[in-house]
Design an enzyme around this catalytic site. Sequence first.
Site: not given
Ligand code: PPY
Length: 496
Positions: A234, A262, A370
């Site tokens: 990210y 996304d 997602h």
């Molecule tokens: C999700 O839970 O969908 C994720 O992509 C994980 C996540 C967990 C914590 C911060 C950002 C993303």
Amino acid sequence: MLRLVSTDEVASHDSPDDCWLVIDNQVWDVSAFAPDHPGGVEIILRYAGHDATAAYNEVHDPATIKTLSTTQLIGQLDPSSVNETWKNKFSPQTQLQTQKPPLNAILSTHDFEDAARQSLSKKAWAFYSSAATDLIAHNSNQSFYRRIWMRPRLLRNVSTINTQTSVLGASFGLPVVVAPVALARLAHPDGEKGIARACAQKMIGYCIPITASFPGEEIIASVPSDYPFFFQLYVNKDRASSEAILRRIWKLGIRTLFVTIDSPVPGKREADERVRAEQSISMPMTGTKASHDAKGGGITRTTGSFIDDTLSWEDLAWLRMHWQGRLVLKGVQSVEDALMAVESKIDGIVLRSAPLPESVLVSTDGASNHGGRNLDTSPPALLTLLELGRHCPHVLRETEVLVDGGIRRGTDILKAICLGARAVLIGRPVMYALNYGQEGVQHLIDVLASELQVAMKLVGITDLAQAQKGLVNTHDLDHLVVRELTEGGSVLRAKI
Ligand code: PPY
């Protein structure tokens, strides 16, 4: 020989100055350590004078407590003193709920899910299983696979089956990659290390999430050095921090990066909000910690604030400056954006320096779709895949399109491959299997491998290279495929 300590004696040491905890049936005095606990003193005090095993194991290695100089081992919990009052003191999210069935009784991803629902901690279950608002995207991920019918061809000598394939330059025994799901240690102390070992042993892919519960170095060190990890990023609001991560993982030998596009903001996952997040759940690579606030205890919401919501197509140039390896955009949900991704590569404006072919990951591992976790009513990846097949089949030929979201059976894997995907990503089922540690993940991979082989034989193919769209009937979904491309999509298609 450790002295036996009764539950009553443990319970009498329940204050900040005099704090005992039971972990794995051993009684520890943590009074001196508690104020310095990196996860905060509050979580320790919640369990003061009681059994903290489940909460401890969610986030720590079994050995950690033994290495601390400020803790003192008092003795062994006297099992004869454990009564129902002691066992039921907490019905908190961190307490394991019930016993799970033995691994050899687990036959499918659904069995793993049922066991996880009953036996993971409430917080772990809420975090992994939750999805955005009304769960429409999440539920559709699975139900869309069920709306595709196979078209078997018969009398084809299927005695020898080959499920090997190459994915993003790596050779795998199955067209399967474990999706980058956050915080594996919530499911089992093996965490991402257990997943990595299982994947390396069974030769399938693993994309390490930046939101892992162990640092990347530790995960990578837990398997032989030639195993080809992928890594998911990210982009951080603090770009220098992302640049440092990219340097770090390059040094660790990773050459394939999935950038999640996304999730400028995580979706509203109400089940996750409803269960209190422990202060001590932290993500070593993002430097963020889960917390509970006025809105609730959502792990993704409270730990995800580092994600840069200004990210745009122009930033791919920045990314390219700092990443020389293979790049996958994770989370594409339209033909138009898939074309933009390919366009970026083809006329070299944005991704000029790319030395390797880019790929597009059509993502639905829960909710952006997602996994249905971000935008509710966002399209299942299967629909996006069908749209790519109709409007720009060259994208499927020229790049490797991976899909995720809702894959629970060997037939689902085969359907995705027939429709042009190179491989599938599997998220939740892996976390549910990790409930049994590394062995559980291995068992899951065996289950999927055997289901895929049976499906291939019954549909009349012996090698994944023979998978093609004539083997599936998509009629029930075809009317959902967009007729016209919008926002320059048709222009892009004409140009490419
Ligand atoms: C999700 O839970 O969908 C994720 O992509 C994980 C996540 C967990 C914590 C911060 C950002 C993303």
